[in-house]
Design an enzyme around this catalytic site. Structure first.
Site, mmCIF file in Angstrom:
data_model
loop_
_atom_site.group_PDB
_atom_site.id
_atom_site.type_symbol
_atom_site.label_atom_id
_atom_site.label_comp_id
_atom_site.label_asym_id
_atom_site.label_seq_id
_atom_site.Cartn_x
_atom_site.Cartn_y
_atom_site.Cartn_z
ATOM 1 N N ASP A 180 23.796 -14.356 55.060
ATOM 2 C CA ASP A 180 24.743 -13.710 56.048
ATOM 3 C C ASP A 180 25.449 -14.869 56.733
ATOM 4 O O ASP A 180 24.998 -16.309 56.958
ATOM 5 C CB ASP A 180 24.196 -12.933 57.046
ATOM 6 C CG ASP A 180 25.209 -11.852 57.635
ATOM 7 O OD1 ASP A 180 26.496 -11.996 57.601
ATOM 8 O OD2 ASP A 180 24.795 -10.789 58.055
ATOM 9 N N ASP A 218 31.288 -4.353 57.410
ATOM 10 C CA ASP A 218 30.155 -3.668 58.218
ATOM 11 C C ASP A 218 30.588 -2.214 58.339
ATOM 12 O O ASP A 218 29.686 -1.403 58.919
ATOM 13 C CB ASP A 218 30.018 -4.204 59.450
ATOM 14 C CG ASP A 218 29.198 -5.847 59.368
ATOM 15 O OD1 ASP A 218 28.516 -5.834 58.407
ATOM 16 O OD2 ASP A 218 29.043 -6.636 60.430
HETATM 17 C C1 GLA Z 1 25.738 -8.594 60.077
HETATM 18 C C2 GLA Z 1 25.857 -7.864 58.774
HETATM 19 C C3 GLA Z 1 25.009 -6.711 58.844
HETATM 20 C C4 GLA Z 1 23.421 -6.877 59.087
HETATM 21 C C5 GLA Z 1 23.427 -7.829 60.519
HETATM 22 C C6 GLA Z 1 22.143 -8.380 60.902
HETATM 23 O O1 GLA Z 1 26.362 -7.806 60.947
HETATM 24 O O2 GLA Z 1 27.059 -7.829 58.205
HETATM 25 O O3 GLA Z 1 24.971 -6.138 57.442
HETATM 26 O O4 GLA Z 1 22.911 -7.788 58.105
HETATM 27 O O5 GLA Z 1 24.371 -8.912 60.702
HETATM 28 O O6 GLA Z 1 22.044 -8.918 62.084
#
Ligand code: GLA
Length: 670
Positions: free
Chosen positions: A430, A498
């Site tokens: 990420d 997301d």
């Molecule tokens: C980001 C990602 C999510 C999750 C969060 C965790 O927002 O897109 O899928 O992994 O971080 O903190």
């Protein structure tokens, strides 16, 4: 005049030597290569003003915007063609400016396996220190002019990949990012069609995951629209000392006779066949939405019980597993298993997951650090900063200056340790904030930070591939903040957004599929209500949305009753049966996701899979299927239907799966 033909599967790209330099003579249908290039010009324009140059530097007679801006003892570069080397599928041209010693080597590459033309350039300063205030990759003379209809993919967090069409009769369209990542706002890819005859389509993309800029220049009354792109010219200045060189990222261009639908499949063919690694993308269960930062072994194992029971193939523990990570305010950077949450280490959880027949996966964010972390306390100098300005946090985090060799070495060691110590075979990488303080005070190459960072990111991703080839890598950046063709070449799946609310997700996926393939499009079923998309939808509807790419599940499985789990098991099994067609097939998007009904068709070999969704209360739905053989017969359940009838009259969707969605499977009879 020498001319050089580069063939792709279905098109040809023809470059010719003209007195003004290398020009594009033809790009597209091999049956329509012109006898001679025709450039319209008036008597008071020189040919050099208007020639469709393949690469232009400010400092030549060419009057349009240029790909290369050089500042040095003499500004600009008067590039002259020195030599050309041509072979099947490759072209290399050397250009040089004898006054300043600037040299540019241009590269083109094609293959008969797909329709993409790849281009890149290498720029060298042989004599002086110079500053490249713009060093774009290439100029593409897209033959759709005058003007163009340009489709971009735009968005914001949770609204990525929204198609936006611009009618550009004349003028310039600039898109890009100076955030150090590709960005949620703009994707580095455009589609162009003629304003007069929108039949055929061209796509141009930049394969780069740092700050970038793309410019579409519809010069008035010209037959071509020029698309150039490269590393962002607003925030980046490249300093070359004598003898130094710089290689640009790649650009990709593609032509299709069949408009937007053909373009999407031409991109997919290239991404699947050339960029991606072979192999199935597994069904993931990710516990993030079920547990947030509250990661406990027993609880995770209870989730793993249900996940394994419904057919998940990998169990991924997201954020929250490492030292001090009780919220997003602390711990980022300290990539050690949290001794409080895991007093016996990760082993009991990993063993439990493996015993249940699933692979084990973990989330990391190697480029970021919380101020409240041991890493930051030990190395405050490792984060980006713009001079003495106070640092700013986003999501309570700073960004590590990955371009520093010691930071890259630290990240490489951390990844190696994690993947060696634990039997991890899935990694979600990420990156949760934009770089707003990019810079390295006192560093002579401080304005190249995005190049150094992105190249280090690529090296680390390559390390994962080379040293841990069994690890499936999912690329994520707060949703779809870093998705482009370069990321596709180094990851196995990407997380487009997301947003997991099914209608919101469907719209995002619709745009995504216009430029990127379903085989990398990670998508999860989550619980209601979604933050943004709050209207209810059936479990089947949510599953069928996620089945359109790489199915995953992010629900709180312990809140499901037995009937829900049983139904989920059937839907996962259906997906696993159809996955080869969904991931390898030609994709046709039928309609728009905002309409009363919408469908996506996948066709591979003799099998056709159609995923259909409709609004509650919408009447009977007929879907006209694309690309079927008119003379062939197709089996649909007990019925046998004619290809011509399915194309023209359409298929009446039975909605056998649920009232708001269906999965239709047709098999062509021999
Ligand atoms: C980001 C990602 C999510 C999750 C969060 C965790 O927002 O897109 O899928 O992994 O971080 O903190």
């Amino acid at each position: 005049m020498s001319r050089y033909e580069l063939r792709t599967a279905r098109s040809v790209y023809v470059v010719a030597e003209a007195p003004e330099g290398l020009v594009l003579e033809h790009w597209g249908d091999p049956a329509r290569v012109p006898e001679r290039p025709s450039v319209r010009r008036a008597s008071f324009e020189t040919a050099a003003d208007v020639a469709p140059l393949e690469y232009a530097a400010a400092g030549t007679r060419y009057t349009q915007t240029s790909e290369l801006l050089v500042e040095g003892p003499v500004d600009g570069a008067r590039l002259q063609l020195r030599s050309v080397t041509h072979a099947d599928g490759s072209l290399r041209a050397e250009l040089a400016d004898d006054d300043t010693g600037i040299e540019v080597v241009l590269h083109w590459r094609t293959s008969l396996e797909h329709d993409v033309v790849e281009r890149w350039a290498r720029i060298r300063s042989t004599r002086h220190e110079v500053a490249l205030t713009r060093a774009f990759t290439a100029g593409w003379n897209v033959p759709v002019g005058p003007g163009a209809r340009v489709t971009q993919l735009v968005g914001t967090w949770s609204r990525e990949f929204t198609p936006a069409e611009v009618d550009l009769p004349a003028g310039q369209l600039r898109l890009g990012s100076r955030q150090g990542v590709t960005s949620h706002e703009y994707s580095p890819v455009v589609a162009l069609r003629s304003r007069a005859d929108p039949g055929e389509a061209y796509g141009v993309a930049l394969a780069w995951s740092g700050s970038w800029r793309m410019q579409v220049d519809a010069v008035p009354f010209r037959d071509v629209v020029r698309v150039s792109a490269g590393v962002d010219d607003e925030s980046t200045v490249i300093t070359l000392g004598p003898g130094d060189g710089y290689e640009t990222p790649r650009m990709l261009g593609v032509w299709s006779a069949d408009g937007a639908a053909g373009l999407a499949n031409a991109w997919h063919d290239y991404q699947r066949g050339t960029l991606a690694r072979p192999g199935d993308r597994p069904v993931v269960y990710n516990s993030w939405y079920a547990t947030g930062f509250d990661v406990r072994v027993e609880h995770q194992l209870a989730l793993a019980d249900v996940a394994a029971g419904i057919g998940a193939e990998v169990f991924v523990v997201d954020d929250g597993w490492f030292a001090g990570r009780t919220s997003d305010r602390a711990g980022l950077g300290d990539w050690h298993v949290d001794p409080e949450k895991f007093p016996d280490g990760l082993k009991p959880l990993v063993a439990g997951v493996l015993e249940r027949g699933m692979r084990f996966g973990l989330w990391v964010e190697p480029e970021a650090v919380n101020p409240d972390s041991d890493l930051y306390r030990a190395h405050p100098e490792w984060v980006y900063r713009a001079g003495d300005r106070p640092l700013t946090t986003m999501r309570n985090q700073y960004v590590l200056d990955l371009g520093r060799p010691e930071v890259e070495a630290w990240a490489a060691a951390m990844l190696r340790r994690l993947l060696t110590e634990h039997p991890i075979s899935y990694l979600k990488w990420d990156m949760n904030r934009a770089v707003t303080d990019g810079g390295r005070p006192g560093g002579p190459h401080g304005r190249e930070w995005t190049i150094a960072h992105t190249r280090a990111y690529y090296r680390l991703m390559r390390l994962l591939r080379d040293e841990f080839p069994h690890v499936t890598v999912e690329a994520c950046a707060g949703g779809g903040g870093r998705i482009d063709n370069a990321v596709l070449a180094l990851s196995d799946v990407v997380w487009p957004s997301d947003e997991t609310g099914p209608r919101g997700r469907l719209a995002i996926q619709h745009g995504f599929l216009s430029a990127y393939p379903p085989s990398v499009m990670s998508s999860w079923v989550t619980d209601e209500p979604d933050r943004l998309d709050t209207a209810p939808a059936s479990l089947e509807f949510r599953f069928v949305v996620a089945m359109a790419g790489v199915l995953g599940i992010g629900s709180d499985l312990l809140a499901w009753d037995t009937a829900t789990s049983d139904r989920a098991r059937e839907l996962v099994a259906l997906y696993r049966e159809l996955r080869p067609v969904i991931h390898a097939g030609d994709v046709t998007r039928l309609g728009e996701p905002g309409e009363a009904h919408y469908a996506v068709q996948y066709t591979a070999g003799s099998r056709v899979v159609v995923l259909v969704w409709r609004r509650p209360g919408d009447g009977p739905v007929r879907v006209r299927l694309a690309g079927l053989e008119p003379g062939a017969q197709y089996r649909f359940g007990e019925e046998v239907l004619h290809g011509a009838a399915l194309r023209v009259g359409g298929l009446t969707v039975p909605f056998a799966l649920a009232p708001d969605c269906d999965v239709v499977v047709l098999d062509r009879l021999a």
